[in-house]
Design a protein around this motif. Structure first.
Motif, PDB file in Angstrom:
ATOM      1  N   VAL A  50      29.094  24.702  41.772  1.00 22.13           N
ATOM      2  CA  VAL A  50      30.204  24.710  40.822  1.00 22.13           C
ATOM      3  C   VAL A  50      31.249  25.736  41.257  1.00 22.13           C
ATOM      4  O   VAL A  50      30.913  26.786  41.816  1.00 22.13           O
ATOM      5  CB  VAL A  50      29.698  25.017  39.392  1.00 22.13           C
ATOM      6  N   LEU A  51      32.519  25.411  41.019  1.00 19.67           N
ATOM      7  CA  LEU A  51      33.602  26.328  41.342  1.00 19.67           C
ATOM      8  C   LEU A  51      33.603  27.483  40.345  1.00 19.67           C
ATOM      9  O   LEU A  51      33.583  27.272  39.130  1.00 19.67           O
ATOM     10  CB  LEU A  51      34.944  25.585  41.278  1.00 19.67           C
ATOM     11  N   ARG A  52      33.630  28.707  40.854  1.00 17.67           N
ATOM     12  CA  ARG A  52      33.555  29.884  39.995  1.00 17.67           C
ATOM     13  C   ARG A  52      34.938  30.509  39.838  1.00 17.67           C
ATOM     14  O   ARG A  52      35.702  30.598  40.791  1.00 17.67           O
ATOM     15  CB  ARG A  52      32.576  30.895  40.610  1.00 17.67           C
ATOM     16  N   ALA A  53      35.246  30.944  38.619  1.00 18.43           N
ATOM     17  CA  ALA A  53      36.549  31.557  38.345  1.00 18.43           C
ATOM     18  C   ALA A  53      36.730  32.807  39.191  1.00 18.43           C
ATOM     19  O   ALA A  53      35.813  33.619  39.337  1.00 18.43           O
ATOM     20  CB  ALA A  53      36.667  31.892  36.866  1.00 18.43           C
ATOM     21  N   ARG A  54      37.911  32.959  39.734  1.00 18.82           N
ATOM     22  CA  ARG A  54      38.225  34.124  40.555  1.00 18.82           C
ATOM     23  C   ARG A  54      38.685  35.283  39.689  1.00 18.82           C
ATOM     24  O   ARG A  54      39.568  35.123  38.848  1.00 18.82           O
ATOM     25  CB  ARG A  54      39.323  33.787  41.553  1.00 18.82           C
ATOM     26  N   LEU A  55      38.100  36.435  39.903  1.00 23.52           N
ATOM     27  CA  LEU A  55      38.575  37.685  39.314  1.00 23.52           C
ATOM     28  C   LEU A  55      38.364  38.791  40.325  1.00 23.52           C
ATOM     29  O   LEU A  55      37.469  38.708  41.173  1.00 23.52           O
ATOM     30  CB  LEU A  55      37.825  38.039  38.017  1.00 23.52           C
ATOM     31  N   GLY A  56      39.179  39.839  40.227  1.00 27.36           N
ATOM     32  CA  GLY A  56      38.985  40.984  41.080  1.00 27.36           C
ATOM     33  C   GLY A  56      37.879  41.877  40.549  1.00 27.36           C
ATOM     34  O   GLY A  56      37.311  41.637  39.478  1.00 27.36           O
ATOM     35  N   LEU A  57      37.577  42.939  41.298  1.00 21.31           N
ATOM     36  CA  LEU A  57      36.511  43.858  40.907  1.00 21.31           C
ATOM     37  C   LEU A  57      36.975  45.314  40.866  1.00 21.31           C
ATOM     38  O   LEU A  57      36.158  46.221  40.741  1.00 21.31           O
ATOM     39  CB  LEU A  57      35.327  43.732  41.883  1.00 21.31           C
ATOM     40  N   GLN A  58      38.277  45.545  40.935  1.00 18.58           N
ATOM     41  CA  GLN A  58      38.766  46.915  41.098  1.00 18.58           C
ATOM     42  C   GLN A  58      38.920  47.680  39.789  1.00 18.58           C
ATOM     43  O   GLN A  58      39.183  48.879  39.794  1.00 18.58           O
ATOM     44  CB  GLN A  58      40.107  46.915  41.849  1.00 18.58           C
ATOM     45  N   ARG A  59      38.815  47.027  38.633  1.00 25.03           N
ATOM     46  CA  ARG A  59      38.937  47.662  37.324  1.00 25.03           C
ATOM     47  C   ARG A  59      40.256  48.414  37.154  1.00 25.03           C
ATOM     48  O   ARG A  59      40.296  49.512  36.616  1.00 25.03           O
ATOM     49  CB  ARG A  59      37.767  48.618  37.068  1.00 25.03           C
ATOM     50  N   GLY A  60      41.335  47.809  37.600  1.00 23.68           N
ATOM     51  CA  GLY A  60      42.648  48.416  37.429  1.00 23.68           C
ATOM     52  C   GLY A  60      43.315  47.950  36.149  1.00 23.68           C
ATOM     53  O   GLY A  60      42.970  46.921  35.578  1.00 23.68           O
ATOM     54  N   GLY A  61      44.291  48.724  35.678  1.00 24.80           N
ATOM     55  CA  GLY A  61      45.006  48.355  34.466  1.00 24.80           C
ATOM     56  C   GLY A  61      44.253  48.757  33.222  1.00 24.80           C
ATOM     57  O   GLY A  61      43.625  49.818  33.164  1.00 24.80           O
ATOM     58  N   CYS A  62      44.289  47.895  32.204  1.00 25.65           N
ATOM     59  CA  CYS A  62      43.651  48.171  30.920  1.00 25.65           C
ATOM     60  C   CYS A  62      42.474  47.226  30.692  1.00 25.65           C
ATOM     61  O   CYS A  62      42.485  46.083  31.148  1.00 25.65           O
ATOM     62  CB  CYS A  62      44.655  47.996  29.782  1.00 25.65           C
ATOM     63  N   PRO A  63      41.441  47.674  29.969  1.00 28.70           N
ATOM     64  CA  PRO A  63      40.322  46.779  29.676  1.00 28.70           C
ATOM     65  C   PRO A  63      40.756  45.633  28.770  1.00 28.70           C
ATOM     66  O   PRO A  63      41.484  45.836  27.804  1.00 28.70           O
ATOM     67  CB  PRO A  63      39.310  47.689  28.982  1.00 28.70           C
ATOM     68  N   GLU A  64      40.321  44.434  29.106  1.00 31.82           N
ATOM     69  CA  GLU A  64      40.547  43.243  28.287  1.00 31.82           C
ATOM     70  C   GLU A  64      39.262  43.029  27.480  1.00 31.82           C
ATOM     71  O   GLU A  64      38.350  42.334  27.905  1.00 31.82           O
ATOM     72  CB  GLU A  64      40.855  42.034  29.174  1.00 31.82           C
ATOM     73  N   TRP A  65      39.198  43.649  26.299  1.00 28.51           N
ATOM     74  CA  TRP A  65      37.944  43.763  25.561  1.00 28.51           C
ATOM     75  C   TRP A  65      37.277  42.431  25.249  1.00 28.51           C
ATOM     76  O   TRP A  65      36.058  42.354  25.134  1.00 28.51           O
ATOM     77  CB  TRP A  65      38.189  44.543  24.269  1.00 28.51           C
ATOM     78  N   LYS A  66      38.069  41.381  25.096  1.00 29.75           N
ATOM     79  CA  LYS A  66      37.499  40.088  24.726  1.00 29.75           C
ATOM     80  C   LYS A  66      37.176  39.213  25.927  1.00 29.75           C
ATOM     81  O   LYS A  66      36.674  38.095  25.766  1.00 29.75           O
ATOM     82  CB  LYS A  66      38.447  39.343  23.782  1.00 29.75           C
ATOM     83  N   LEU A  67      37.446  39.700  27.137  1.00 34.93           N
ATOM     84  CA  LEU A  67      37.205  38.903  28.338  1.00 34.93           C
ATOM     85  C   LEU A  67      36.063  39.491  29.164  1.00 34.93           C
ATOM     86  O   LEU A  67      35.893  40.708  29.239  1.00 34.93           O
ATOM     87  CB  LEU A  67      38.470  38.843  29.202  1.00 34.93           C
ATOM     88  N   VAL A  68      35.302  38.609  29.772  1.00 39.61           N
ATOM     89  CA  VAL A  68      34.190  39.004  30.639  1.00 39.61           C
ATOM     90  C   VAL A  68      34.601  38.779  32.093  1.00 39.61           C
ATOM     91  O   VAL A  68      35.211  37.750  32.426  1.00 39.61           O
ATOM     92  CB  VAL A  68      32.935  38.167  30.308  1.00 39.61           C
TER      93      VAL A  68
END
Length: 202
Positions: A50-68
């Protein structure tokens, strides 16, 4: 989980990690037809077919509390890491994995169930309960003897004219045995089957 004095859980996505990548359908020999893909695919885009959603891993910016963060959630599930602190959720004495789950876990047998919630180590359970209103309303602690991939949560697409992709179902569970639907799904979270579940006191 929110609050100025709380640490950001390991699986929480950050604004600087969000990636916009165009999706399309392209013919794939193993799929026997069109398969959902990124416009600039790489081999590591697919897991369990299955195609997996792309996200970075650098933890930059602000936390998106409702997103995993998809990649960190996946890592927790496959390596039995705590969703709060990111360290092992395995009890060194018993070898069992610690889980904090809603009371209405989706059961497949008396001592089995599936979930998209990663493990929570025993040390982080008090913090998870204190910071998450949903867990405070009804959660129970368990240990599991075994954990295996079962399904994904994601969006299902269909091809459009010219090879584009149009979403038809959002946030649905697709089992890993549903090969045709997997080729049309963008997975955001891994769902695992927990076996040998035992409820423990919090």
């Amino acid at each position: 989980m929110t609050g100025p004095s709380l640490r950001v859980p390991y699986i929480t996505a950050w604004s600087g990690e969000l990636i916009t990548a165009p999706l399309m359908f392209a013919h794939h020999a193993e799929a026997g037809g069109p398969r959902l893909t990124y416009a600039d695919p790489t081999p590591c885009d697919w897991q369990y077919g299955v195609l997996r959603a792309r996200l970075g891993l650098q933890r930059g910016g602000c936390p998106e509390w409702k997103l995993v963060n998809t990649l960190r959630q996946w890592r927790c599930m496959e390596h039995w890491l705590c969703q709060v602190c990111g360290t092992s959720a395995i009890d060194p004495g018993t070898g069992r994995v610690s889980w904090l789950l809603d009371d209405d876990i989706d059961s497949t047998a008396p001592d089995q169930g599936y979930t998209n919630a990663p493990p929570t180590c025993r040390a982080c359970i008090p913090e998870a309960l204190a910071s998450c209103p949903r867990l405070r309303r009804g959660a129970a602690a368990y240990t599991a003897a075994d954990v295996e991939p079962f399904a994904v949560l994601g969006h299902v697409f269909r091809p459009t004219r010219g090879g584009g992709a149009e979403v038809v179902d959002r946030n649905v569970m697709v089992r890993l045995e549903e090969f045709d639907r997997l080729t049309r799904t963008l997975a955001h979270q891994l769902v695992v089957l927990l076996s040998g579940l035992e409820r423990v006191s919090i």
